[in-house]
Design an enzyme around this catalytic site. Sequence first.
Site, PDB file in Angstrom:
ATOM      1  N   LYS A   1       0.835  -1.207   0.000  1.00 28.21           N
ATOM      2  CA  LYS A   1       0.000   0.000   0.000  1.00 28.21           C
ATOM      3  C   LYS A   1       0.870   1.257   0.000  1.00 28.21           C
ATOM      4  CE  LYS A   1      -1.630   1.680   4.058  1.00 28.21           C
ATOM      5  NZ  LYS A   1      -1.363   3.126   4.175  1.00 28.21           N
TER       6      LYS A   1
ATOM      7  N   ARG B   1      -4.468  11.025   4.680  1.00 31.14           N
ATOM      8  CA  ARG B   1      -3.453  12.085   4.721  1.00 31.14           C
ATOM      9  C   ARG B   1      -2.269  11.816   3.790  1.00 31.14           C
ATOM     10  NH1 ARG B   1       0.502  12.725   7.366  1.00 31.14           N
ATOM     11  NH2 ARG B   1       0.095  14.697   8.383  1.00 31.14           N
TER      12      ARG B   1
ATOM     13  N   ASP C   1      -4.221  12.656  13.321  1.00 28.55           N
ATOM     14  CA  ASP C   1      -5.029  11.441  13.247  1.00 28.55           C
ATOM     15  C   ASP C   1      -4.788  10.614  14.498  1.00 28.55           C
ATOM     16  OD1 ASP C   1      -2.585  10.290  12.909  1.00 28.55           O
ATOM     17  OD2 ASP C   1      -2.902   9.671  10.849  1.00 28.55           O
TER      18      ASP C   1
ATOM     19  N   ASP D   1       4.926   0.522  12.054  1.00 29.07           N
ATOM     20  CA  ASP D   1       3.719  -0.186  11.605  1.00 29.07           C
ATOM     21  C   ASP D   1       3.659  -1.628  12.127  1.00 29.07           C
ATOM     22  OD1 ASP D   1       2.973   2.088  10.326  1.00 29.07           O
ATOM     23  OD2 ASP D   1       3.244   1.348   8.295  1.00 29.07           O
TER      24      ASP D   1
END
Length: 427
Positions: free
Chosen positions: A31, A101, A125, A313
């Site tokens: 992604k 974003r 966020d 992540d």
Amino acid sequence: MDGANPADGPTLIRVRQSGPLAGTVRVSGAKNSALKLMAASLLAEGRFTLHDVPRIADVRWMGELLEQMGVGVSQKGDVLTLDVPETVTPEAPYELVERMRASIVVLGPLLGRFGTARVSVPGGDDFGHRPIDMHLRGLEELGATFTTSHGYIQGRADHLEGAAVLLPYPSVGATENLLMAAVLARGTTVIDNAAREPEIADLAAFLNAMGARVDGAGSSTITIKGVDGLTAVEHTVVPDRIEAATYMAAVGMAGGEVEVAGARPEHMEMLLSKLVEMGLHISPTANGVSVKASGKPHSVDLATLPYPGVATDYQPLLVTLLAVADGVGIVTENVFGGRFRYIDELVRMGADIRAEGHHAVIRGVAALSGAPVRAPDIRAGAALVIAGLVADGETLIGDAHHVERGYQDIVGNLASLGADVSYSVSG
Ligand code: UD1
């Protein structure tokens, strides 16, 4: 309604205790690379073909943004085509930037090719305050000027001029924006303290195939010699290391033996060494990586860092493994201040975790207990799904649309490995 398609309505993911897992799962293209390659297509007129593009909400939204600018976008399976016209409407509106974003990465290519861009200022966020000062300062060093009013940044540049840019921190997004701006600038740009993530190297390979002259991507110093024009190309997106890590963590939780096809061990060395320290058996295969686990994971301490460190992540996945490990682990989050907010959800499932500032102390518990929880963001949502694999009873993950932003089919993929996971439409 079990087995529901996520497109049918607000979804929950239902998980029951599962394992051991077995079989092969294939990861999609990343992604975090696909979105940037899509933005980079703005740099040249013509038809781009991207392979291994995940069918996820973020890609759809980036597609919508490009469509609003005048680009023709179509995805068939994992092949995405982009027809970029001679001129575009160089604007990223509030509705789309607010939703995703990462849209900020259109700033560099728009300034590079058209000398003008109007982009909604991204807000914070779930990870907390997320400034874009390094993006703007770096682009200013290449000659762009910015004004901000009514929530929009207006950028202008008669022409961009190569410059030496030292980033105060190896920001992924700032490195990408600068790289995409610099490829059409006059003269040479040197980005120092550049981010080194594999997705940056993928973007540079894409730009070089288009005719750019980028050297050193993947290291801390990237040198870009500006060229007069670029052409549209065909490219295959680098495999998603975060998706690969998700399936590896699932095996660490539920036990079993799984081949993660497409995983590139050389892109996740630090993570793999942590997983080995936690007791997982990991070996490369012809197509990817094989992961084997039985029994509880061992506790470890770890800290997130820019690449090649342990990626932020991965952090929610690792905290979830530590939640059921055989001791106490300390996790330090160095990249995003607000990235421990999901921990309250794990605690609702019986985890013993104390988070303060950017440290979390995780005492492994004997068992988790299924509960209704909410996915606050993509990776924390995936972590709650894998927590459900070892929780007794049923875990219902609400706000599952967050998970679908980043995973093409996490439910189908885990189910194919034998996990008891399904979609369930709420209400
Ligand atoms: C990208 C990834 C995200 C990943 C992150 C770090 C995408 C779409 N997202 O996000 O999944 O977690 O890299 O690997 O690719 N910062 C500033 N000023 C700036 C820019 C960043 O202070 O101008 C700070 C951020 O607030 C954060 C840190 O730098 O604390 C890292 O951010 P950055 O590397 O830019 O992450 P993103 O590109 O936003």
